[in-house]
Scaffold this active site. Structure first.
Site, PDB file in Angstrom:
ATOM      1  N   CYS A   1     -11.799  -4.744   5.120  1.00  0.00           N
ATOM      2  CA  CYS A   1     -10.560  -5.372   5.931  1.00  0.00           C
ATOM      3  C   CYS A   1     -10.755  -5.349   7.358  1.00  0.00           C
ATOM      4  O   CYS A   1     -10.278  -6.274   7.939  1.00  0.00           O
ATOM      5  CB  CYS A   1      -9.367  -4.380   5.475  1.00  0.00           C
ATOM      6  SG  CYS A   1      -7.784  -5.024   5.943  1.00  0.00           S
TER       7      CYS A   1
ATOM      8  N   CYS B   1      -4.526   0.382  -0.666  1.00  0.00           N
ATOM      9  CA  CYS B   1      -3.272  -0.270  -0.529  1.00  0.00           C
ATOM     10  C   CYS B   1      -2.974  -1.189  -1.613  1.00  0.00           C
ATOM     11  O   CYS B   1      -1.825  -1.398  -1.979  1.00  0.00           O
ATOM     12  CB  CYS B   1      -3.205  -1.183   0.920  1.00  0.00           C
ATOM     13  SG  CYS B   1      -4.116  -2.592   1.140  1.00  0.00           S
TER      14      CYS B   1
END
Length: 373
Positions: free
Chosen positions: A101, A199
């Site tokens: 990410c 997440c």
């Protein structure tokens, strides 16, 4: 300087944005929407990517007095992070989605868009420092508070990305000081819990989440000699270093616990063995990068430290770039064995406090030879 502040909705990014304003920069806040179905992301005020986090970020931006936007990066996030996560597990590797990410979203897609819009830098709440050397070259270094240091997850940054990055929290002595500052500024996120876990797996059940996407097929559990000693319900559910959940049904000859040493997705096999076989004397990866200037002679062995997890202790090592099958490879030899290293993990190389570079681990060499048949 025109600065784009990435605001996750947590306390760190809120204080970082406020400090950028205090430093006299022209700051705009942006929150990244990483899913078009917010219910597929972790919730619970953890400061990472949900609707409630977006609202927290907007409240902080309003209090700071800066413009605030939400940018939809959901398609890029799915491709570069979620799909990569599934592909890596399918290949028997252990991916780090937070590393991907940072690499693909926060410091590639976001920075690319920021520069195209005329911003000079992207500001985040990471605990890391930028240091300029005597020749004006910017270097990535550890944060002052080593307990909160996040330079490991930034090891994927390139020289150009470092040139356009800003980490206002790098010199802060502690997280407690950041929370106290947030409270003084009136931020509602002052005591918000830190983000953690993956997440995009809402319930935290990584094994179940992968089973739905990869499928579960029974396969063999092997010892280091290749002998079949058990069965499993899907190789993707295992990671190197795992001890629990093997369900072999009988003890090892020496009575000691067995650990996962290797996952072989092509054969749908899991290799297990003694704990000492997890000791690794060499790691290497062809996907490597330098965080700033590269070593002057990278093919010559150089002293460094290597860190293989975000919260692991660095280990003294020697590294070099070698050529394998016509391709460059970063080879790292720790001065004492690393434990439980898996292909797919990221090895970050340091010289002192400076992040020199990183590689995604392709192969490992065990410090314990395979027993003869």
């Amino acid at each position: 300087m025109k600065v784009l502040a990435a605001m996750s909705g947590g306390v760190d990014s809120a204080v970082a944005a406020a400090r950028a304003v205090d430093a006299g920069h022209d700051v705009v806040g942006v929150h990244l929407a990483l899913s078009r179905m917010p219910g597929t992301l972790r919730t619970g005020s953890r400061g990472c990517c949900t609707i409630e986090d977006s609202m927290d970020a907007q409240r902080a931006a309003n209090m700071i007095g800066i413009p605030y936007y939400v940018w939809d990066f959901s398609e890029r996030f799915k491709l570069d992070v979620v799909d990569d996560f599934v592909a890596e597990y399918t290949a028997g590797r252990t991916p780090n989605p937070c590393m991907r990410c940072n690499e693909k979203i926060k410091f590639a897609a976001l920075l690319e868009k920021a520069l195209a819009l005329g911003f000079d830098a992207v500001c985040t709440g990471h605990y890391a420092s930028i240091v300029t050397d005597a020749d004006g070259n910017r270097e990535l270094h550890r944060a002052a508070a080593l307990a909160k240091d996040q330079s490991y997850v930034l090891g994927v940054l390139t020289r150009e990305q470092i040139d356009h990055s800003m980490f206002p929290l790098g010199a802060t002595p502690s997280k407690a000081e950041v929370r106290a500052e947030a409270a003084e500024r009136g931020f509602t996120v002052a005591q918000k819990p830190d983000s953690h876990d993956i997440c995009f797996i809402p319930d935290g059940d990584t094994r179940g989440w992968l089973a739905e996407r990869v499928g579960a097929e029974q396969g063999e559990i092997l010892d280091r000699t290749g002998a079949v000693i058990g069965q499993h319900e899907g190789a993707h559910a295992f990671t190197v270093g795992q001890r629990k959940g093997l369900n072999i049904g009988f003890p090892a000859a020496d009575g000691k616990p067995r650990f996962v040493l290797e996952v072989r997705p092509k054969d749908n096999a899991v290799v297990v063995g003694p704990k000492e076989a997890l000791d690794i004397r060499e790691i290497a990866g062809q996907k490597f990068s330098w965080a700033g200037l590269a070593p002057q002679e990278p093919t010559e062995p150089f002293d460094c430290e290597v860190q293989i997890r975000a919260h692991a202790d660095p280990v003294a090592a020697v590294a070099r770039v070698s050529v394998v099958d016509g391709r460059n490879e970063l080879v790292i030899t720790p001065r004492e064995p690393l434990n439980g290293v898996a292909p797919g993990q990221t090895a970050v190389v340091y010289v002192g406090t400076r992040v020199l570079g990183q590689c995604t681990i392709d192969r490992t060499v065990s410090a314990v030879p395979i027993p003869a048949l």
